[in-house]
Scaffold this motif. Structure first.
Motif, mmCIF file in Angstrom:
data_model
loop_
_atom_site.group_PDB
_atom_site.id
_atom_site.type_symbol
_atom_site.label_atom_id
_atom_site.label_comp_id
_atom_site.label_asym_id
_atom_site.label_seq_id
_atom_site.Cartn_x
_atom_site.Cartn_y
_atom_site.Cartn_z
ATOM 1 N N SER A 222 33.524 43.152 39.955
ATOM 2 C CA SER A 222 32.821 42.052 40.599
ATOM 3 C C SER A 222 33.758 40.848 40.612
ATOM 4 O O SER A 222 34.918 40.951 40.238
ATOM 5 C CB SER A 222 31.528 41.734 39.851
ATOM 6 O OG SER A 222 30.850 40.657 40.461
ATOM 7 N N GLY A 223 33.242 39.689 41.032
ATOM 8 C CA GLY A 223 34.039 38.474 40.977
ATOM 9 C C GLY A 223 34.266 38.072 39.530
ATOM 10 O O GLY A 223 33.310 37.887 38.779
ATOM 11 N N SER A 224 35.511 37.952 39.128
ATOM 12 C CA SER A 224 35.849 37.706 37.728
ATOM 13 C C SER A 224 35.989 36.216 37.442
ATOM 14 O O SER A 224 36.743 35.512 38.122
ATOM 15 C CB SER A 224 37.159 38.417 37.376
ATOM 16 O OG SER A 224 37.650 37.988 36.134
ATOM 17 N N LEU A 225 35.280 35.747 36.415
ATOM 18 C CA LEU A 225 35.378 34.351 36.000
ATOM 19 C C LEU A 225 36.797 34.034 35.533
ATOM 20 O O LEU A 225 37.402 33.047 35.958
ATOM 21 C CB LEU A 225 34.382 34.076 34.865
ATOM 22 C CG LEU A 225 34.518 32.736 34.147
ATOM 23 C CD1 LEU A 225 34.225 31.588 35.088
ATOM 24 C CD2 LEU A 225 33.603 32.658 32.937
ATOM 25 N N SER B 142 30.835 53.707 40.591
ATOM 26 C CA SER B 142 31.580 52.716 41.368
ATOM 27 C C SER B 142 31.404 52.959 42.863
ATOM 28 O O SER B 142 31.158 52.022 43.635
ATOM 29 C CB SER B 142 33.065 52.788 40.992
ATOM 30 O OG SER B 142 33.805 51.839 41.718
ATOM 31 N N LEU B 143 31.502 54.219 43.268
ATOM 32 C CA LEU B 143 31.327 54.585 44.677
ATOM 33 C C LEU B 143 29.911 54.278 45.150
ATOM 34 O O LEU B 143 29.698 53.720 46.240
ATOM 35 C CB LEU B 143 31.639 56.069 44.854
ATOM 36 C CG LEU B 143 31.674 56.632 46.267
ATOM 37 C CD1 LEU B 143 32.707 55.908 47.114
ATOM 38 C CD2 LEU B 143 31.968 58.127 46.237
ATOM 39 N N LEU B 144 28.927 54.616 44.317
ATOM 40 C CA LEU B 144 27.518 54.392 44.672
ATOM 41 C C LEU B 144 27.199 52.901 44.745
ATOM 42 O O LEU B 144 26.492 52.442 45.652
ATOM 43 C CB LEU B 144 26.624 55.088 43.638
ATOM 44 C CG LEU B 144 25.153 55.279 43.994
ATOM 45 C CD1 LEU B 144 24.998 56.016 45.308
ATOM 46 C CD2 LEU B 144 24.436 56.050 42.875
ATOM 47 N N ILE B 145 27.726 52.138 43.799
ATOM 48 C CA ILE B 145 27.529 50.687 43.798
ATOM 49 C C ILE B 145 28.122 50.082 45.067
ATOM 50 O O ILE B 145 27.512 49.215 45.702
ATOM 51 C CB ILE B 145 28.168 50.062 42.541
ATOM 52 C CG1 ILE B 145 27.334 50.403 41.306
ATOM 53 C CG2 ILE B 145 28.299 48.543 42.685
ATOM 54 C CD1 ILE B 145 28.013 50.052 39.998
ATOM 55 N N GLY B 146 29.313 50.556 45.460
ATOM 56 C CA GLY B 146 29.933 50.071 46.684
ATOM 57 C C GLY B 146 29.097 50.365 47.914
ATOM 58 O O GLY B 146 28.952 49.513 48.799
ATOM 59 N N CYS B 147 28.514 51.567 47.976
ATOM 60 C CA CYS B 147 27.652 51.935 49.110
ATOM 61 C C CYS B 147 26.411 51.048 49.175
ATOM 62 O O CYS B 147 26.004 50.593 50.253
ATOM 63 C CB CYS B 147 27.237 53.401 48.993
ATOM 64 S SG CYS B 147 28.585 54.582 49.224
ATOM 65 N N ILE B 148 25.809 50.776 48.009
ATOM 66 C CA ILE B 148 24.604 49.938 47.956
ATOM 67 C C ILE B 148 24.926 48.516 48.407
ATOM 68 O O ILE B 148 24.203 47.919 49.227
ATOM 69 C CB ILE B 148 24.012 49.932 46.529
ATOM 70 C CG1 ILE B 148 23.467 51.313 46.176
ATOM 71 C CG2 ILE B 148 22.920 48.870 46.394
ATOM 72 C CD1 ILE B 148 23.073 51.469 44.715
ATOM 73 N N LEU C 142 23.520 43.018 39.996
ATOM 74 C CA LEU C 142 24.166 42.140 39.019
ATOM 75 C C LEU C 142 25.553 41.731 39.507
ATOM 76 O O LEU C 142 25.937 40.549 39.402
ATOM 77 C CB LEU C 142 24.276 42.857 37.667
ATOM 78 C CG LEU C 142 25.082 42.155 36.570
ATOM 79 C CD1 LEU C 142 24.418 40.845 36.179
ATOM 80 C CD2 LEU C 142 25.238 43.052 35.354
ATOM 81 N N GLY C 143 26.307 42.695 40.053
ATOM 82 C CA GLY C 143 27.649 42.408 40.539
ATOM 83 C C GLY C 143 27.655 41.398 41.677
ATOM 84 O O GLY C 143 28.499 40.499 41.724
ATOM 85 N N GLN D 294 29.222 38.056 54.133
ATOM 86 C CA GLN D 294 30.582 38.583 54.117
ATOM 87 C C GLN D 294 31.053 38.789 52.681
ATOM 88 O O GLN D 294 31.782 39.730 52.386
ATOM 89 C CB GLN D 294 31.530 37.623 54.839
ATOM 90 C CG GLN D 294 32.960 38.154 54.950
ATOM 91 C CD GLN D 294 33.890 37.174 55.640
ATOM 92 O OE1 GLN D 294 33.442 36.306 56.383
ATOM 93 N NE2 GLN D 294 35.171 37.295 55.371
ATOM 94 N N GLN D 295 30.621 37.892 51.774
ATOM 95 C CA GLN D 295 30.967 38.038 50.364
ATOM 96 C C GLN D 295 30.405 39.346 49.805
ATOM 97 O O GLN D 295 31.077 40.068 49.073
ATOM 98 C CB GLN D 295 30.410 36.847 49.566
ATOM 99 C CG GLN D 295 30.896 36.761 48.139
ATOM 100 C CD GLN D 295 32.391 36.525 48.068
ATOM 101 O OE1 GLN D 295 32.933 35.663 48.736
ATOM 102 N NE2 GLN D 295 33.075 37.314 47.260
ATOM 103 N N CYS D 296 29.154 39.649 50.170
ATOM 104 C CA CYS D 296 28.539 40.919 49.748
ATOM 105 C C CYS D 296 29.298 42.110 50.321
ATOM 106 O O CYS D 296 29.487 43.124 49.641
ATOM 107 C CB CYS D 296 27.080 40.970 50.186
ATOM 108 S SG CYS D 296 26.007 39.754 49.373
#
Length: 295
Positions: A247-250, A41-47, A202-203, A226-228
């Motif tokens: 991520s953005g939840s449907l 989760s932390l790594l995905i946030g950094c990317i 993907l997120g 800004q969304q990213c």
């Protein structure tokens, strides 16, 4: 606070959760598995934050409307297929390495008979939501919380009647997650980095697809970069509080839109409400039937 979309709500999604499951399936120790999820989760946030700072998020404006429609329909089908076992009261069958459709097929064919009480709870939830929504439109009462009323009513009736065999959410800790710095090593990060990059991409695609879908219906303008950034900051912050990647939840975004949300403050109010429920009503929230949520 940083979201460009006014109605998009973040959280764990089916697509992200399935991807995380595939990465961590081979890890046997529960502690190592949880630490891997938090580090991811932390790594995905950094990317995702790096993508926003480099202004690569603007590239996503070339995603066509047909792709967004296809992604939304696919996510909707994924939700329906995944919740069928809970609606019918069947056991989840198949291993984590089996294809999603194979797990669904096995759950439907090998997961036991349909549990009638569970099915009735699910159908009653669907009927109550539709009935209250119809009444809200006819009575012009936009503040009627039909989904909250349904969950409380169905949960209370199920508990009072003592319907045997109806699966419930289960025990929920009456506390909020504390700050936690995950255990990290360079070799470990290097090992999961490719998976984190794939899930981060993907997120972003999922969140932007949901945001564009809402913006198209509401005629809003989006700042995709800004969304990213908002997705990256959410996952990075979550990584320090023991969160699964999101991520953005449907589901949440659709419910938020149907509830009449106008600005991003709806997400803040929702977060405060969730925190209050966890702290004050966790012993009661455990009685919510899974079939009610599936419905």
């Amino acid at each position: 606070f940083f979201d460009s979309s006014r109605q998009l709500i973040n959280g764990p999604t089916n697509a992200i959760s399935i991807a995380v499951l595939s990465v961590t399936a081979a890890i046997a120790d529960p502690g190592d598995k949880i630490n891997t999820i938090i580090v991811m989760s932390l790594l995905i946030g950094c990317i995702q934050t790096a993508i926003a700072l480099l202004r690569l998020g603007d590239i996503t404006k070339y995603i066509s409307h047909s792709v967004i429609v296809g992604f939304t329909v696919g996510a909707s089908l994924l939700l329906v297929i995944d919740q069928m076992k809970n609606l019918l009261g069947k056991k989840a069958m198949g291993g984590v390495h089996d294809h999603f459709l194979m797990r669904f097929w096995r759950s439907m064919t090998e997961g036991g008979d349909v549990h009638l009480y569970t099915l009735w709870v699910g159908l009653a939830s669907i009927a109550l939501v539709l009935g209250l929504r119809w009444a809200k439109q006819r009575l012009h009462f936009p503040l009627l919380p039909e989904l909250l009323i349904t969950v409380i009513s169905v949960s209370a009736i199920t508990a009072l009647l003592g319907l045997e065999g109806v699966g419930v959410v289960g025990t929920i800790p009456a506390s909020l997650p504390s700050f936690h710095f995950p255990h990290t090593e360079w070799v470990f990060i290097k090992e999961i980095a490719p998976s984190a990059l794939a899930i981060a991409t993907l997120g972003l695609l999922e969140a932007i697809a949901m945001a564009k879908s809402i913006a198209s219906a509401k005629r809003q303008q989006l700042d995709l970069n800004q969304q990213c950034l908002s997705e990256g900051l959410a996952n990075m912050g979550g990584g320090f509080f023991q969160c699964i990647p999101g991520s953005g939840s449907l589901t949440r975004s659709a419910i938020n839109t149907q509830a009449g949300a106008i600005t991003q403050w709806s997400g803040v109010f929702s977060a405060v409400a969730v925190a209050a429920i966890v702290l004050l009503f966790a012993p009661l929230a455990q009685y919510i039937p899974k079939a009610c949520l599936a419905g």
